[in-house]
Scaffold this motif. Sequence first.
Motif, mmCIF file in Angstrom:
data_model
loop_
_atom_site.group_PDB
_atom_site.id
_atom_site.type_symbol
_atom_site.label_atom_id
_atom_site.label_comp_id
_atom_site.label_asym_id
_atom_site.label_seq_id
_atom_site.Cartn_x
_atom_site.Cartn_y
_atom_site.Cartn_z
ATOM 1 N N SER A 48 0.808 -1.219 0.000
ATOM 2 C CA SER A 48 0.000 0.000 0.000
ATOM 3 C C SER A 48 0.843 1.273 0.000
ATOM 4 O O SER A 48 0.302 2.358 -0.113
ATOM 5 C CB SER A 48 -0.917 0.004 1.221
ATOM 6 O OG SER A 48 -0.149 0.071 2.398
ATOM 7 N N GLU A 49 2.146 1.131 0.115
ATOM 8 C CA GLU A 49 3.014 2.303 0.141
ATOM 9 C C GLU A 49 2.992 3.004 -1.216
ATOM 10 O O GLU A 49 2.957 2.354 -2.251
ATOM 11 C CB GLU A 49 4.442 1.892 0.484
ATOM 12 C CG GLU A 49 5.373 3.048 0.727
ATOM 13 C CD GLU A 49 6.703 2.594 1.274
ATOM 14 O OE1 GLU A 49 7.723 2.876 0.631
ATOM 15 O OE2 GLU A 49 6.710 1.957 2.343
ATOM 16 N N ARG A 71 -0.400 4.904 8.702
ATOM 17 C CA ARG A 71 -0.037 3.573 9.214
ATOM 18 C C ARG A 71 0.212 3.616 10.714
ATOM 19 O O ARG A 71 -0.142 2.682 11.425
ATOM 20 C CB ARG A 71 1.212 3.042 8.502
ATOM 21 C CG ARG A 71 1.053 2.777 7.030
ATOM 22 C CD ARG A 71 0.240 1.576 6.738
ATOM 23 N NE ARG A 71 0.916 0.397 7.244
ATOM 24 C CZ ARG A 71 0.395 -0.800 7.283
ATOM 25 N NH1 ARG A 71 -0.826 -0.985 6.832
ATOM 26 N NH2 ARG A 71 1.046 -1.828 7.750
ATOM 27 N N HIS A 109 1.516 8.542 4.238
ATOM 28 C CA HIS A 109 1.308 7.095 4.367
ATOM 29 C C HIS A 109 1.781 6.613 5.740
ATOM 30 O O HIS A 109 1.084 5.834 6.397
ATOM 31 C CB HIS A 109 2.054 6.372 3.250
ATOM 32 C CG HIS A 109 2.048 4.885 3.383
ATOM 33 N ND1 HIS A 109 0.938 4.131 3.115
ATOM 34 C CD2 HIS A 109 3.011 4.017 3.784
ATOM 35 C CE1 HIS A 109 1.221 2.860 3.333
ATOM 36 N NE2 HIS A 109 2.463 2.763 3.743
#
Length: 166
Positions: A9-10, A150, A146
């Motif tokens: 997902s980065e 997270r 991001h």
Amino acid sequence: MPDNDRSASEPTPEQIRFYGTTWVDHSAGYALRRVGLGLGAVVAAVLGAFLLRFAYEGVAVAEVGSWAELLLVLAFAVCSALAFSRTLGSYSRRPDAKDASVESSMRSIRLVGFVGVLLAYALRTVVEAPGEKLARAEYEQALARHRRRRAARTGNPAAKRRSRRR
């Protein structure tokens, strides 16, 4: 750029023409590519200057008058200078919606002043890949966003203790 550290997902870095994503970590012949593209742009600018010289000589042979020769030289010089400055400035900022009409009107000036565009590209490759500073800033902002998202979601929410009301 397949790293083992990166999650699926980065955010991925933006590709830059002729460099791909090698600008992120300066791998896979990045420096050699910069030197080659810079020299290629200089050689293309020199060839373009010879082409413009032949165009000038064609006008001079036609004997249309010194005013036409002067206008031709002036047009090439002004268009090259404008194209150089606009191109060099475009590597450090993204055009917004209101700049779109200005950029579309500059196409013909950049076409006539292509020598200036090539010289601006060559000059920028001395410092970095053209557009790298802008792409790096956007990529680092995306990575920071991001990581914040997270970090806010760490842990298993089902495993958290529930507070007891008495």
